[in-house]
Write a protein that holds these residues in place. Structure first.
Motif, PDB file in Angstrom:
ATOM      1  N   PRO A 201       0.804  -1.223   0.000  1.00 56.34           N
ATOM      2  CA  PRO A 201       0.000   0.000   0.000  1.00 56.34           C
ATOM      3  C   PRO A 201       0.835   1.270   0.000  1.00 56.34           C
ATOM      4  N   ASP A 202       1.984   1.259   0.658  1.00 57.25           N
ATOM      5  CA  ASP A 202       2.817   2.461   0.686  1.00 57.25           C
ATOM      6  C   ASP A 202       3.418   2.733  -0.696  1.00 57.25           C
ATOM      7  N   ASP A 203       3.821   1.651  -1.395  1.00 60.46           N
ATOM      8  CA  ASP A 203       4.352   1.818  -2.753  1.00 60.46           C
ATOM      9  C   ASP A 203       3.271   2.374  -3.680  1.00 60.46           C
ATOM     10  N   VAL A 204       2.069   1.821  -3.569  1.00 56.61           N
ATOM     11  CA  VAL A 204       0.963   2.289  -4.405  1.00 56.61           C
ATOM     12  C   VAL A 204       0.665   3.756  -4.122  1.00 56.61           C
ATOM     13  N   TYR A 205       0.677   4.118  -2.854  1.00 55.68           N
ATOM     14  CA  TYR A 205       0.424   5.512  -2.479  1.00 55.68           C
ATOM     15  C   TYR A 205       1.469   6.438  -3.104  1.00 55.68           C
ATOM     16  N   GLN A 206       2.740   6.016  -3.056  1.00 52.23           N
ATOM     17  CA  GLN A 206       3.803   6.878  -3.583  1.00 52.23           C
ATOM     18  C   GLN A 206       3.702   7.039  -5.098  1.00 52.23           C
ATOM     19  N   VAL A 207       3.272   5.981  -5.797  1.00 55.29           N
ATOM     20  CA  VAL A 207       3.095   6.101  -7.245  1.00 55.29           C
ATOM     21  C   VAL A 207       1.886   6.987  -7.564  1.00 55.29           C
ATOM     22  N   LEU A 208       0.807   6.819  -6.818  1.00 57.91           N
ATOM     23  CA  LEU A 208      -0.359   7.692  -7.020  1.00 57.91           C
ATOM     24  C   LEU A 208       0.030   9.156  -6.789  1.00 57.91           C
ATOM     25  N   ARG A 209       0.848   9.387  -5.801  1.00 54.25           N
ATOM     26  CA  ARG A 209       1.326  10.743  -5.541  1.00 54.25           C
ATOM     27  C   ARG A 209       2.212  11.230  -6.690  1.00 54.25           C
ATOM     28  N   GLY A 210       3.091  10.341  -7.173  1.00 55.19           N
ATOM     29  CA  GLY A 210       3.987  10.716  -8.264  1.00 55.19           C
ATOM     30  C   GLY A 210       3.248  11.042  -9.548  1.00 55.19           C
ATOM     31  N   LEU A 211       2.137  10.337  -9.793  1.00 56.80           N
ATOM     32  CA  LEU A 211       1.366  10.572 -11.013  1.00 56.80           C
ATOM     33  C   LEU A 211       0.833  12.002 -11.082  1.00 56.80           C
ATOM     34  N   ARG A 212       0.614  12.622  -9.915  1.00 52.74           N
ATOM     35  CA  ARG A 212       0.076  13.983  -9.912  1.00 52.74           C
ATOM     36  C   ARG A 212       1.041  14.980 -10.540  1.00 52.74           C
ATOM     37  N   SER A 213       2.316  14.688 -10.471  1.00 52.63           N
ATOM     38  CA  SER A 213       3.312  15.615 -11.023  1.00 52.63           C
ATOM     39  C   SER A 213       4.024  15.059 -12.252  1.00 52.63           C
ATOM     40  N   MET A 214       3.623  13.878 -12.728  1.00 51.55           N
ATOM     41  CA  MET A 214       4.360  13.240 -13.821  1.00 51.55           C
ATOM     42  C   MET A 214       4.361  14.083 -15.092  1.00 51.55           C
ATOM     43  N   GLY A 215       3.238  14.685 -15.431  1.00 47.68           N
ATOM     44  CA  GLY A 215       3.185  15.498 -16.639  1.00 47.68           C
ATOM     45  C   GLY A 215       4.144  16.666 -16.587  1.00 47.68           C
ATOM     46  N   VAL A 216       4.197  17.347 -15.465  1.00 45.60           N
ATOM     47  CA  VAL A 216       5.096  18.497 -15.301  1.00 45.60           C
ATOM     48  C   VAL A 216       6.550  18.040 -15.318  1.00 45.60           C
ATOM     49  N   ARG A 217       6.825  16.931 -14.618  1.00 41.08           N
ATOM     50  CA  ARG A 217       8.195  16.420 -14.592  1.00 41.08           C
ATOM     51  C   ARG A 217       8.656  15.987 -15.978  1.00 41.08           C
ATOM     52  N   LEU A 218       7.787  15.289 -16.712  1.00 36.84           N
ATOM     53  CA  LEU A 218       8.174  14.826 -18.042  1.00 36.84           C
ATOM     54  C   LEU A 218       8.457  15.982 -18.994  1.00 36.84           C
ATOM     55  N   GLU A 219       7.691  17.050 -18.904  1.00 41.00           N
ATOM     56  CA  GLU A 219       7.963  18.239 -19.718  1.00 41.00           C
ATOM     57  C   GLU A 219       9.363  18.772 -19.430  1.00 41.00           C
ATOM     58  N   HIS A 220       9.725  18.786 -18.159  1.00 42.90           N
ATOM     59  CA  HIS A 220      11.061  19.270 -17.776  1.00 42.90           C
ATOM     60  C   HIS A 220      12.146  18.311 -18.265  1.00 42.90           C
ATOM     61  N   HIS A 221      11.930  17.009 -18.046  1.00 46.07           N
ATOM     62  CA  HIS A 221      12.885  16.005 -18.533  1.00 46.07           C
ATOM     63  C   HIS A 221      13.077  16.155 -20.044  1.00 46.07           C
ATOM     64  N   GLN A 222      11.973  16.282 -20.775  1.00 49.52           N
ATOM     65  CA  GLN A 222      12.039  16.374 -22.230  1.00 49.52           C
ATOM     66  C   GLN A 222      12.801  17.608 -22.676  1.00 49.52           C
ATOM     67  N   ARG A 223      12.475  18.745 -22.101  1.00 54.61           N
ATOM     68  CA  ARG A 223      13.108  20.005 -22.486  1.00 54.61           C
ATOM     69  C   ARG A 223      14.623  19.977 -22.218  1.00 54.61           C
ATOM     70  N   SER A 224      15.001  19.529 -21.037  1.00 58.41           N
ATOM     71  CA  SER A 224      16.423  19.473 -20.686  1.00 58.41           C
ATOM     72  C   SER A 224      17.170  18.450 -21.531  1.00 58.41           C
ATOM     73  N   THR A 225      16.532  17.301 -21.753  1.00 60.24           N
ATOM     74  CA  THR A 225      17.178  16.225 -22.505  1.00 60.24           C
ATOM     75  C   THR A 225      17.421  16.624 -23.955  1.00 60.24           C
ATOM     76  N   LEU A 226      16.439  17.243 -24.579  1.00 62.73           N
ATOM     77  CA  LEU A 226      16.626  17.674 -25.966  1.00 62.73           C
ATOM     78  C   LEU A 226      17.705  18.738 -26.074  1.00 62.73           C
ATOM     79  N   ALA A 227      17.753  19.652 -25.110  1.00 64.46           N
ATOM     80  CA  ALA A 227      18.801  20.686 -25.127  1.00 64.46           C
ATOM     81  C   ALA A 227      20.178  20.036 -25.055  1.00 64.46           C
TER      82      ALA A 227
END
Length: 281
Positions: A135-161
């Motif tokens: 349950p703690d792992d599931v909770y942490q992934v559910l929490r991570g999903l809330r910011s995944m879109g924002v994080r991926l945009e940052h990962h993508q932008r930095s990685t392409l640069a």
């Protein structure tokens, strides 16, 4: 394909009497010629693990379905935000939720999704095997999903640069990133994907393991670690010795980079240290 996947196929599946054949990532609709009467599954990973070839998933799925086989896909690299496997003919989509969904390098979890025709079988297998996520792992992934879109945009932008910058750096023979126009599968990636994530590989301009290790030893910000997708940048040596297909003749050793959330200029300086050390070696 991801090395643990290959290992599972070559050991456990083999002991269970399941035959496995590996195909080239550029096979596309030509996979029809490889499908046998006893073929049950076509397992795909796109882009390819460590070398980042892009597969024509819709063409592969069409050929597999015509022969009565189902298609599974490891979609960890793109996540469902940048590629939606079930919309492209895949029956079962697999993700390491350890990586971008969790996003903080502190959870081990996986997810499997299926279309309507495969869902009942998948769910019955899941229940029979008794797979349970904490349950703690599931909770942490559910929490991570809330910011995944924002994080991926940052990962993508930095990685392409960084990837574009690396194409012009002395000591780099090739940058293996499908979102770069120079990549041989760029058009295929552009057709099917809506974005790119933070992991790709570079090929050093000559040398071998000595130069590869010198590059890695010189890094101060990049950590050494396999399980990418978290907040920090990572680098690992790539070894292709157990491959039977897609063993391209590279100019030098391969290094896989995961670009985290750190400052791009700091990461460029760190990579420059690595390239200088590799050249000196």
């Amino acid at each position: 394909v991801y090395h643990p996947t290959r290992n599972f196929a070559d050991t456990m599946l083999k002991r269970l009497g399941v035959e496995v054949e590996y195909y080239a990532p550029d096979v596309g609709a030509g996979i029809a010629a490889l499908i046998k009467p006893n073929t049950k599954v076509v397992f795909t990973e796109s882009p390819a693990s460590n070398t980042f070839e892009v597969q024509d998933i819709p063409a592969i799925a069409k050929a597999a379905h015509a022969a009565g086989a189902i298609v599974m896909m490891d979609n960890t690299w793109a996540t469902p935000l940048y590629f939606r496997p079930l919309d492209h003919g895949v029956d079962i989509s697999i993700h390491a939720a350890t990586k971008y969904p969790a996003g903080h390098s502190d959870v081990l979890l996986g997810t499997v999704s299926a279309n309507e025709s495969c869902w009942t079988h998948l769910y019955e297998s899941f229940c029979t095997l008794g797979c349970c996520a904490g349950p703690d792992d599931v909770y942490q992934v559910l929490r991570g999903l809330r910011s995944m879109g924002v994080r991926l945009e940052h990962h993508q932008r930095s990685t392409l640069a960084i990837a574009f910058w690396l194409e012009g750096q002395k000591g780099v023979a090739r940058v293996l990133h499908p979102a770069l126009p120079s990549h041989p599968d760029h058009a295929l990636w552009k057709r099917d994907f809506s974005g790119s994530s933070g992991i790709f590989s570079i090929v050093l301009a000559g040398g071998g393991q000595k130069q590869q290790h010198a590059f890695l030893d010189a890094l101060r910000i990049f950590g050494l670690g396999y399980s990418w997708g978290g907040y920090e940048s990572l680098a690992v040596p790539v070894w292709l010795g157990d491959r039977v297909v897609a063993k391209a003749p590279y100019e030098g050793p391969l290094i896989r980079l995961q670009i985290g959330l750190e400052d791009v200029d700091d990461l460029k300086a760190d990579i420059s240290r690595g390239l200088t050390a590799a050249a000196a070696a």
